[in-house]
Scaffold this active site. Structure first.
Site, PDB file in Angstrom:
ATOM      1  CD  GLU A 273      -2.733   1.358   2.432  1.00 57.54           C
ATOM      2  OE1 GLU A 273      -3.335   2.419   2.643  1.00 57.54           O
ATOM      3  OE2 GLU A 273      -2.839   0.354   3.145  1.00 57.54           O
ATOM      4  CE  LYS A 405      -4.464 -17.524  13.799  1.00 58.10           C
ATOM      5  NZ  LYS A 405      -3.966 -18.751  13.174  1.00 58.10           N
ATOM      6  CG  ASP A 481      -1.136 -16.345  12.407  1.00 60.04           C
ATOM      7  OD1 ASP A 481      -1.550 -15.949  11.313  1.00 60.04           O
ATOM      8  OD2 ASP A 481      -1.577 -17.362  12.975  1.00 60.04           O
ATOM      9  CG  HIS A 579      -3.901   7.348  -0.500  1.00 64.52           C
ATOM     10  ND1 HIS A 579      -3.623   6.006  -0.456  1.00 64.52           N
ATOM     11  CD2 HIS A 579      -4.073   7.740   0.784  1.00 64.52           C
ATOM     12  CE1 HIS A 579      -3.653   5.592   0.800  1.00 64.52           C
ATOM     13  NE2 HIS A 579      -3.927   6.621   1.570  1.00 64.52           N
TER      14      HIS A 579
END
Length: 594
Positions: A273, A405, A481, A579
């Site tokens: 990104e 998660k 993770d 951006h």
């Protein structure tokens, strides 16, 4: 031999004059005669047209790809551009290739390639004399007339024809052996399971290559863009990834230095990104200019919550009371702790749902993230209490009361992993000059966006601008993770004015940062290098768990920097502009770097 190499100077001179004159007569008009203009103007015009057209076509095709427009549908301007491209390309081909074409016409012998080798001038000269043909005869099949040249007897030793030197020659792919072909065919036919290649061959890289080729043949899809070479497949066997066919490349940027608790850290961030690293870096700069940030570790405990079932709710409640009784904690913790020298049970929190009991075990895990460690301890406890509760039916080692998660209020309230709060005081001058906004605007925006807006959306632990951006980037870079980004990104960002509104107090509170510096992906070479950059590689021998706790604090400090910068960009109306500058494929690198 010296005598045989002498020749008449006049003869050689005359020979070259004939060659030059006759070649000039055959070639005729040159590419630069396309326009009745001076050569340099003609060249400049065609070069400008060529590169302008190429840029226009690439821009148009990029827009079509983004808009899912078929490339074969052409507008009038695109047709004209293609025609201009072909015209200018033909001119450039003639401009650069005229000498080469001329050499082919004048010297059809294979020995023409030797004339381009500057290493043996005398040998080239002899070969030129031996094979030269008048230009008019070069286009005819008849034998050339005898040349009237005064040349001493020369002994010429035939040499094999030399090939032109290749530019950026691409190596041929490695040829598969007969054994490899048999294995690939067996995998394609289903005779050999793909997952068994490593154990069958004993060579992880070869297994990955065979699996990759079999996959391409089965799917008829190419994996040419997915790298295979340059990776240690032995390092992931049995612990990181099964049935590999390659690896994905993710760029790693550096934000910082982040001044946290009096020390500087260069923070690695793996992301695709644009603007993310640059924004976090600006936040680090603002924090550094104001004396740095301070962090506090509130809690350090990984959790696992099995679910068990009894015949009645009363019987389930009896186990709940047994586990929560302080008098039984020592016996239970002894059973739990015997599985690891680092895992130490801290507490058990139980929740009842009818005759089903959920038991949330919390324990310290040293420098490991600790999921496997706590799971083994929980299994020991279940075996231990089975003696007193033989009617207990274990339904699962995880009953989602952990919770791993998944966004869950229990993690937001109770915490999971490392619970950290990080704060900084930003001077008003820095807010104005570096962050390009003011304190009151930031405070108001934080209240309306991160607090009120998140409440309106029914957010669960999401009272922030983009904490997950920074958490994910650091997790990927350091071998954590990535899926645990879900609960690790639980964060509430607070901003308050200080000193009569002149300065800004900003803080992030993150109750569920799940990180480790040993085990899993942390032992891979690239991820290990990023941990080493932060000074938290491996286990801390002096104080077990210190490296993992420091990594959690660095994550919180980086989130603080990212929150500060993004909120400032939104307050100043710079988000879209940033951006467009940093997150677009087509950009001027020189302008970006300035």
């Amino acid at each position: 031999m010296e005598g045989t190499r002498r020749r008449s100077t006049k003869s050689i001179h005359d020979h070259k004059l004939v060659d030059h004159d006759e070649s000039s007569a055959v070639i005729g008009p040159k590419a630069s005669d396309a326009l009745p203009l001076p050569l340099y103007i003609t060249n400049a015009l065609f070069f400008t047209v060529f590169f302008s057209v190429v840029y226009f076509l690439l821009t148009r095709w990029r827009e079509k790809i983004r808009n899912s427009t078929p490339l074969h549908l052409l507008t009038l301007s695109e047709i004209a551009a293609i025609f201009a491209f072909i015209t200018s390309f033909i001119y450039m081909l003639g401009f650069f290739g005229i000498d080469f074409v001329q050499s082919l016409i004048l010297r059809p012998s294979p020995d023409v390639w030797a004339a381009h080798d500057d290493e043996e001038d005398e040998e080239d000269l002899l070969k030129e004399d031996a094979c030269i043909v008048p230009c008019g005869q070069a286009l005819d099949c008849t034998a050339p007339p005898p040349q009237k040249l005064t040349v001493d007897p020369i002994v010429v030793v035939p040499s094999p024809p030399l090939k032109p030197k290749a530019v950026d020659e691409v190596p041929f792919p490695t040829t598969l052996t007969e054994e490899d072909e048999e294995l690939i065919n067996s995998v394609v036919a289903g005779k050999i399971p793909s997952y068994s290649l490593e154990s069958k061959l004993g060579d992880c890289k070869r297994a990955a290559a065979i699996r990759r080729e079999a996959l391409q043949r089965i799917t008829s899809k190419s994996l040419s863009g997915l790298p295979l070479e340059g990776f240690d497949y032995e390092s992931i066997l049995g612990q990181c990834c099964e049935m590999p066919v390659g690896y994905v490349q993710i760029p790693v940027g550096i934000a910082g230095p982040l001044l946290l608790d009096g020390k500087e850290y260069s923070v690695p961030m793996a992301t695709t990104e644009g603007c993310l690293v640059a924004s976090t870096n600006r936040g680090c700069k603002a924090i550094h200019m104001c004396g740095g940030a301070t962090s506090v570790l509130l809690r350090d405990a990984m959790t696992r919550a099995p679910v068990v079932r009894f015949g009645t709710a009363k019987r389930a409640a009896q186990l709940k009371l047994y586990l929560e009784d302080p008098a039984n904690f020592e016996a239970v913790s002894t059973a739990f702790n015997k599985s690891s020298r680092f895992g130490r049970l801290q507490n058990i929190k139980c929740a009842l749902a009818g005759k089903n009991l959920y038991m949330r075990f919390s324990c310290s895990t040293g420098d490991a993230m600790g999921m496997n460690m706590v799971s083994k301890g929980v299994q020991n406890v279940l075996d231990f209490v089975q003696n007193d509760f033989p009617d207990m039916d274990v339904l699962g080692i995880s009953g989602n009361y952990c919770s791993d998660k998944k966004p869950a209020a229990v993690n937001w309230i109770e915490g999971r992993g490392k619970s950290v709060v990080c704060e900084a005081i930003i001077k008003g001058d820095v807010v104005r000059k570096v962050l390009k906004t003011n304190v009151n605007t930031l405070v108001e925006l934080n209240m309306l966006k991160n607090l009120t807006g998140s409440a309106m959306a029914g957010a669960l632990g999401g009272f922030n601008a983009h904490a997950s951006n920074i958490v994910s980037a650091i997790y990927i870079a350091t071998g954590q993770d990535p899926a645990q980004n879900v609960e690790s990104s639980h964060c509430i960002t607070m901003m308050e004015p200080l000193n009569g509104g002149e300065d800004l107090h900003v803080s992030v509170t993150m109750p569920s940062i799940e990180v480790g510096t040993v085990g899993g992906g942390t032992q891979l070479a690239s991820q290990s290098a990023c941990l080493n950059l932060l000074g938290v590689k491996g286990a801390c021998k002096e104080t077990p768990g210190a490296n993992a706790r420091l990594l959690a604090s660095i994550v919180a400090g980086s989130v603080l920097a990212g929150e500060l910068s993004l909120m400032s960009a939104i307050a100043a109306g710079q988000l879209v502009q940033s951006h467009m500058q940093y997150n677009r494929a087509n950009k001027d690198v020189a302008k970006v770097s300035s």
